[in-house]
Design a protein around this motif. Structure first.
Motif, PDB file in Angstrom:
ATOM      1  N   ILE A 272       0.827  -1.224   0.000  1.00  0.00           N
ATOM      2  CA  ILE A 272       0.000   0.000   0.000  1.00  0.00           C
ATOM      3  C   ILE A 272       0.859   1.272   0.000  1.00  0.00           C
ATOM      4  O   ILE A 272       0.363   2.360   0.309  1.00  0.00           O
ATOM      5  CB  ILE A 272      -0.980   0.026   1.202  1.00  0.00           C
ATOM      6  CG1 ILE A 272      -0.232  -0.059   2.546  1.00  0.00           C
ATOM      7  CG2 ILE A 272      -2.014  -1.098   1.095  1.00  0.00           C
ATOM      8  CD1 ILE A 272      -1.123   0.211   3.778  1.00  0.00           C
ATOM      9  N   THR A 273       2.126   1.140  -0.376  1.00  0.00           N
ATOM     10  CA  THR A 273       3.040   2.292  -0.305  1.00  0.00           C
ATOM     11  C   THR A 273       2.546   3.475  -1.131  1.00  0.00           C
ATOM     12  O   THR A 273       2.572   4.621  -0.652  1.00  0.00           O
ATOM     13  CB  THR A 273       4.452   1.881  -0.796  1.00  0.00           C
ATOM     14  OG1 THR A 273       4.813   0.662  -0.158  1.00  0.00           O
ATOM     15  CG2 THR A 273       5.475   2.950  -0.468  1.00  0.00           C
ATOM     16  N   THR A 274       2.099   3.216  -2.362  1.00  0.00           N
ATOM     17  CA  THR A 274       1.715   4.357  -3.211  1.00  0.00           C
ATOM     18  C   THR A 274       0.452   5.037  -2.666  1.00  0.00           C
ATOM     19  O   THR A 274       0.295   6.253  -2.820  1.00  0.00           O
ATOM     20  CB  THR A 274       1.502   3.936  -4.683  1.00  0.00           C
ATOM     21  OG1 THR A 274       0.497   2.925  -4.718  1.00  0.00           O
ATOM     22  CG2 THR A 274       2.777   3.395  -5.296  1.00  0.00           C
ATOM     23  N   LEU A 275      -0.425   4.287  -2.006  1.00  0.00           N
ATOM     24  CA  LEU A 275      -1.616   4.903  -1.403  1.00  0.00           C
ATOM     25  C   LEU A 275      -1.219   5.844  -0.262  1.00  0.00           C
ATOM     26  O   LEU A 275      -1.817   6.915  -0.085  1.00  0.00           O
ATOM     27  CB  LEU A 275      -2.571   3.820  -0.892  1.00  0.00           C
ATOM     28  CG  LEU A 275      -3.120   2.878  -1.981  1.00  0.00           C
ATOM     29  CD1 LEU A 275      -3.890   1.716  -1.349  1.00  0.00           C
ATOM     30  CD2 LEU A 275      -4.013   3.649  -2.951  1.00  0.00           C
ATOM     31  N   VAL A 276      -0.206   5.458   0.499  1.00  0.00           N
ATOM     32  CA  VAL A 276       0.269   6.334   1.588  1.00  0.00           C
ATOM     33  C   VAL A 276       0.970   7.555   0.999  1.00  0.00           C
ATOM     34  O   VAL A 276       0.783   8.685   1.463  1.00  0.00           O
ATOM     35  CB  VAL A 276       1.192   5.560   2.552  1.00  0.00           C
ATOM     36  CG1 VAL A 276       1.735   6.480   3.642  1.00  0.00           C
ATOM     37  CG2 VAL A 276       0.452   4.380   3.173  1.00  0.00           C
ATOM     38  N   GLU A 277       1.768   7.346  -0.059  1.00  0.00           N
ATOM     39  CA  GLU A 277       2.439   8.484  -0.710  1.00  0.00           C
ATOM     40  C   GLU A 277       1.418   9.505  -1.214  1.00  0.00           C
ATOM     41  O   GLU A 277       1.615  10.715  -1.084  1.00  0.00           O
ATOM     42  CB  GLU A 277       3.293   7.989  -1.892  1.00  0.00           C
ATOM     43  CG  GLU A 277       4.584   7.288  -1.432  1.00  0.00           C
ATOM     44  CD  GLU A 277       5.304   6.578  -2.574  1.00  0.00           C
ATOM     45  OE1 GLU A 277       4.668   6.290  -3.618  1.00  0.00           O
ATOM     46  OE2 GLU A 277       6.513   6.293  -2.417  1.00  0.00           O
ATOM     47  N   LYS A 278       0.319   9.006  -1.803  1.00  0.00           N
ATOM     48  CA  LYS A 278      -0.722   9.928  -2.286  1.00  0.00           C
ATOM     49  C   LYS A 278      -1.339  10.724  -1.135  1.00  0.00           C
ATOM     50  O   LYS A 278      -1.614  11.915  -1.270  1.00  0.00           O
ATOM     51  CB  LYS A 278      -1.822   9.141  -3.016  1.00  0.00           C
ATOM     52  CG  LYS A 278      -1.455   8.763  -4.434  1.00  0.00           C
ATOM     53  CD  LYS A 278      -2.561   7.944  -5.095  1.00  0.00           C
ATOM     54  CE  LYS A 278      -2.065   7.340  -6.407  1.00  0.00           C
ATOM     55  NZ  LYS A 278      -2.969   6.267  -6.887  1.00  0.00           N
ATOM     56  N   ALA A 279      -1.588  10.055  -0.009  1.00  0.00           N
ATOM     57  CA  ALA A 279      -2.158  10.754   1.152  1.00  0.00           C
ATOM     58  C   ALA A 279      -1.215  11.850   1.643  1.00  0.00           C
ATOM     59  O   ALA A 279      -1.658  12.942   2.015  1.00  0.00           O
ATOM     60  CB  ALA A 279      -2.461   9.756   2.273  1.00  0.00           C
ATOM     61  N   ILE A 280       0.093  11.570   1.630  1.00  0.00           N
ATOM     62  CA  ILE A 280       1.063  12.585   2.074  1.00  0.00           C
ATOM     63  C   ILE A 280       1.019  13.799   1.147  1.00  0.00           C
ATOM     64  O   ILE A 280       1.019  14.945   1.611  1.00  0.00           O
ATOM     65  CB  ILE A 280       2.482  11.974   2.174  1.00  0.00           C
ATOM     66  CG1 ILE A 280       2.524  10.973   3.336  1.00  0.00           C
ATOM     67  CG2 ILE A 280       3.541  13.049   2.354  1.00  0.00           C
ATOM     68  CD1 ILE A 280       3.788  10.134   3.414  1.00  0.00           C
TER      69      ILE A 280
END
Lengths: 137, 137, 137
Positions: free
Chosen positions: A21-29
């Motif tokens: 889920i790394t890219t989902l967290v990057e988007k949230a940041i």
């Protein structure tokens, strides 16, 4: 101070599965606008995990096999007297962890070369939520 | 709000070793100027840990022996098909944990009498990084 | 920015016991006045844990039995050369974790339907402390 909250909903196709889920967290940041701060990512369920490790197919299989060895599915858990059959999922999630707290530096995940964020599902095939809370400036 | 970031580089002389890093974190807190807040300390690698326990020589040996029992070195991990031979280090780090989040109160680590911060290396003899991120006022 | 610190003191009647502390954390959040932020809850001792799981009697028994299997009480730990007899408690606490970081949203614990915060004692019958540190706005 900026504070940002986001909820992800994940539904795995297998009962036990590890999802990057790394890219989902990057988007949230990015959406948070936080440049310097801390980011909490946690499972909102007690039979699944959020953890950091390596994106490598064999290793993910090793994790699932190892968890079955040290926290096996078996009928005789006391939790099963409630009608549940997933006590092993509570134990597996305990090994893998509920949450990660990660640093945000210059608007990005401040990660080492191999760090990736995973959702570990141990009682899946139904929608479950992950919380992202970002605090900083 | 104050935010402070520091990177430690550690290189152990043994492949598996536990190193007390408490004074390095205390120095970072002083440098940050944060009097009240939270401090994240995490390994930036996926085969090493940051954790809190007791500074006692025998206990550190017990930890290493116990980890070898529940997450043993052995040849038949699927991760080893990539040419790596360190799947056990990924599992050991999972047991010990990637990170700690500690409170900063009146400019100091807000610790109980025996709490000490350790770096746990399970695939060492090369330089690896630990991140310290402090957020507060 | 608001920062709030509180110390709980817990004394279990059994040597190994799991205690639900969710309402104590909720009260601290109310007292802090923080509406949006992060809340750290950690054991200040190295033989006890703070973790999140399900409030179900049988499951708590399953946790204690499982911990005895993978981190057993036994005489031959090296830590016991100091005169201590509680090395297993250090290992059990490692499995269950030292701390949780939880989100505060709209002045409340931002929890999934079954999440509850527990203190896990593995060397009890004496007063021990838990720290709550809340940071936000």
């Amino acid at each position: 101070m900026k504070v940002y909250t986001e909820y992800l909903t994940l539904q795995t196709s297998k009962e036990k599965e590890i999802v990057n889920i790394t890219t989902l967290v990057e988007k949230a940041i990015k959406k948070s606008g936080v440049k310097e701060g801390l980011c909490l990512v946690n499972s909102m369920h007690i039979t699944s995990s959020v953890f950091i490790n390596d994106e490598e197919y064999g290793l993910k299989q090793d994790f699932l096999r190892w968890l079955e060895e040290i926290a096996p599915m078996k009928p005789d858990y006391q939790h099963h007297r409630t009608g549940e059959v997933n006590a092993d999922a509570h134990l597996k999630r305990t090994i893998m962890g509920r949450e990660v707290v990660v640093a945000v530096t210059r608007g990005e995940l401040d990660f080492g070369p191999w760090e990736q964020i995973f959702y570990g599902e141990f009682d899946g095939k139904r929608p479950k939520r992950v919380l992202i809370k970002i605090l900083g400036e």
